[in-house]
Design a protein around this motif. Structure first.
Motif, short mmCIF file in Angstrom:
data_model
loop_
_atom_site.label_atom_id
_atom_site.label_comp_id
_atom_site.label_asym_id
_atom_site.label_seq_id
_atom_site.Cartn_x
_atom_site.Cartn_y
_atom_site.Cartn_z
N VAL A 215 0.75 -1.17 0.00
CA VAL A 215 0.05 0.08 -0.01
C VAL A 215 0.79 1.20 -0.06
O VAL A 215 0.41 2.13 -0.69
N PHE A 216 2.07 1.21 0.68
CA PHE A 216 2.90 2.39 0.52
C PHE A 216 3.23 3.00 -0.59
O PHE A 216 3.15 4.09 -0.98
N PRO A 217 3.82 2.15 -1.53
CA PRO A 217 3.94 2.85 -3.00
C PRO A 217 2.62 3.18 -3.52
O PRO A 217 2.67 4.07 -4.35
N GLN A 218 1.72 2.51 -3.55
CA GLN A 218 0.51 2.78 -4.03
C GLN A 218 0.16 4.12 -3.63
O GLN A 218 -0.25 4.77 -4.46
N PHE A 219 -0.06 4.34 -2.43
CA PHE A 219 -0.69 5.69 -2.05
C PHE A 219 0.35 6.71 -2.13
O PHE A 219 0.20 8.06 -2.07
N ALA A 220 1.79 6.44 -2.20
CA ALA A 220 2.97 7.34 -2.56
C ALA A 220 2.54 7.96 -3.85
O ALA A 220 2.64 9.24 -4.05
N VAL A 221 2.24 7.16 -4.80
CA VAL A 221 1.80 7.56 -6.14
C VAL A 221 0.53 8.37 -6.37
O VAL A 221 0.22 9.39 -6.85
N ALA A 303 3.33 4.42 -15.33
CA ALA A 303 3.50 3.01 -15.11
C ALA A 303 3.41 2.63 -13.55
O ALA A 303 2.92 1.40 -13.28
N ALA A 304 3.94 3.27 -12.72
CA ALA A 304 3.74 3.18 -11.32
C ALA A 304 2.52 3.41 -10.69
O ALA A 304 2.17 2.36 -9.93
N ALA A 305 1.61 4.08 -11.20
CA ALA A 305 0.28 4.30 -11.14
C ALA A 305 -0.47 2.76 -11.38
O ALA A 305 -1.46 2.48 -10.85
N VAL A 306 -0.18 2.42 -12.51
CA VAL A 306 -0.81 0.99 -13.00
C VAL A 306 -0.38 0.00 -12.11
O VAL A 306 -1.11 -0.91 -11.79
N VAL A 307 1.13 -0.30 -12.07
CA VAL A 307 1.45 -1.50 -11.62
C VAL A 307 1.18 -1.68 -10.13
O VAL A 307 1.00 -2.57 -9.53
N SER A 308 1.34 -0.40 -9.22
CA SER A 308 1.54 -0.51 -7.84
C SER A 308 0.15 -1.01 -7.22
O SER A 308 0.14 -1.37 -6.10
N VAL A 309 -0.98 -0.63 -8.10
CA VAL A 309 -2.15 -1.18 -7.57
C VAL A 309 -2.90 -2.78 -7.93
O VAL A 309 -3.79 -3.12 -7.51
#
Length: 385
Positions: A215-221, A303-309
């Motif tokens: 969740v940490f990288p997901q919400f960072a983005v 890409a981070a917004a797509v992959v992180s979730v």
């Protein structure tokens, strides 16, 4: 008839969760408005995290209520409470009162997070459960996409139009859930569930830990993507919101693919581990781009917004299947509590990091969290078909 009913129930559940997520996780799109109203980035980040603090207090309770009384009433009641809270928020004066009302509304909205996953366990068998949970988990990026498109525009003259929109969305889907959803019958699988506490083994704890770390990288983005584009790439808020809305739709598709992949692979945790590794790699590239490496910044952010979730549905399905129907509501409530605790802390902590050290250290920390998640994910097979 039952086969058609389960997809209707799933569609209504997705609509309800989309409304809840547009509020719970789309509120960061109010950050530019709140800053224009005179708040610092750290103060505004704390304010948009307030619904998550409310969520933390009630997720396990909502899950236990769903285990005992069923899902339909729990979800409808929570969404109605969230809508009422948002109506009150639109009339709130001052950041302290607004934050308190948002905490209460977030506490009510927790019902959809805790109970809608349990619907999937009851209505779908193991061969389809990954795909169904992937569809259910699409609701979070879809909710964020709705917020990305609407909130920057609606809040251009003030915060109240955006809050009123979110209130109406929650109230309308509460009615839909009450009318359409039916609780699943207690199946043979539920009857066969042992009375033992699944928390006596470390598997669920490792799944909770890995889910929280991711969740940490997901919400960072999700929290800082819009502000990052505005502050460092000099985008206007509206086109930046549209770009992130496209990325959110990509994230929804990624969750759907991950669920389908896990059904075919016969494992939830194998694909979860690989996608966590991909998240770490993309965020490392984003950190480099934010540090001044040309040509990769915006692409890496999308890409981070797509992959992180992409991993959320996999962790939810693995938790529900391992816990079994007798414990699924509580286990998903605990899982959600850990995830949302990290989500609530991500905004203020990274807000302070960005303020004092910039975006590269913030995105690097998110990449490190994904690496730790790779190590935490246990090795499990999906239940026999």
């Amino acid at each position: 008839m039952e086969s058609g009913r389960r997809w209707v129930v799933l569609a209504a559940g997705v609509a309800g969760m989309t409304a809840g997520c547009a509020f719970l996780y789309g509120l960061p799109y109010l950050l530019p408005r709140l800053r224009a109203d005179g708040l610092s980035l750290t103060q505004a980040a704390i304010l948009v995290a307030c619904p998550t603090f409310g969520l933390l207090a009630t997720l396990v309770v909502w899950g236990a209520l769903a285990d005992r009384y069923g899902e339909r009433g729990v979800i409808a009641l929570g969404l109605a409470g969230a809508g009422a809270g948002l109506l009150a928020a639109s009339a709130a004066r001052g950041p302290v009162v607004l934050g308190a009302v948002l905490v209460v509304a977030g506490a009510a909205a927790g019902s959809v997070n805790a109970a809608s996953g349990r619907l999937i366990l009851g209505w779908f068998g193991p061969a389809e459960r990954g795909l169904a949970m992937g569809i259910r988990q699409m609701a979070q990026p879809l909710g964020v996409a709705v917020a990305a498109v609407t909130i920057p525009v609606l809040s251009s003259t003030g915060r109240n139009p955006a809050l009123l929109f979110l209130a109406v969305f929650c109230l309308a889907t509460a009615v839909l859930i009450a009318v359409v959803v039916r609780d699943p019958a207690r199946s043979a699988e539920a009857a066969a569930t042992t009375n033992g506490n699944p928390y006596r083994a470390p598997v669920l704890w490792r799944l909770h830990g890995a889910g929280a770390l991711l969740v940490f990288p997901q919400f960072a983005v999700a929290t800082f993507g819009l502000v990052f584009l505005v502050d460092t790439q000099h985008w206007d808020a509206a086109p930046a919101g549209r770009l992130l809305a496209v990325a959110a739709f990509g994230g929804a598709a990624a969750r759907l693919f991950a669920g389908w992949w896990s059904d075919r692979a016969g494992s939830r945790t194998g694909p979860m581990r690989l996608l966590a590794g991909a998240t770490a790699g993309v965020l490392a590239v984003l950190a480099l781009g934010a540090g001044g490496v040309p040509g990769v910044t915006v692409v890496a952010l999308v890409a981070a917004a797509v992959v992180s979730v992409s991993t959320n549905g996999l962790s939810f399905t693995a938790v529900a299947e391992y816990a079994g129907p007798g414990w699924a509501g509580r286990a998903l409530g605990i899982h959600n509590t850990g995830q949302n605790a990290v989500a609530a802390l991500t905004a203020p902590i990274l807000g302070a990091v960005v303020t004092h050290a910039g975006y590269p250290p913030a995105f690097t920390a998110a990449a490190c969290a994904a690496v730790l998640a790779v190590l935490a994910v246990p090795r499990l097979s999906a239940p026999a078909r």
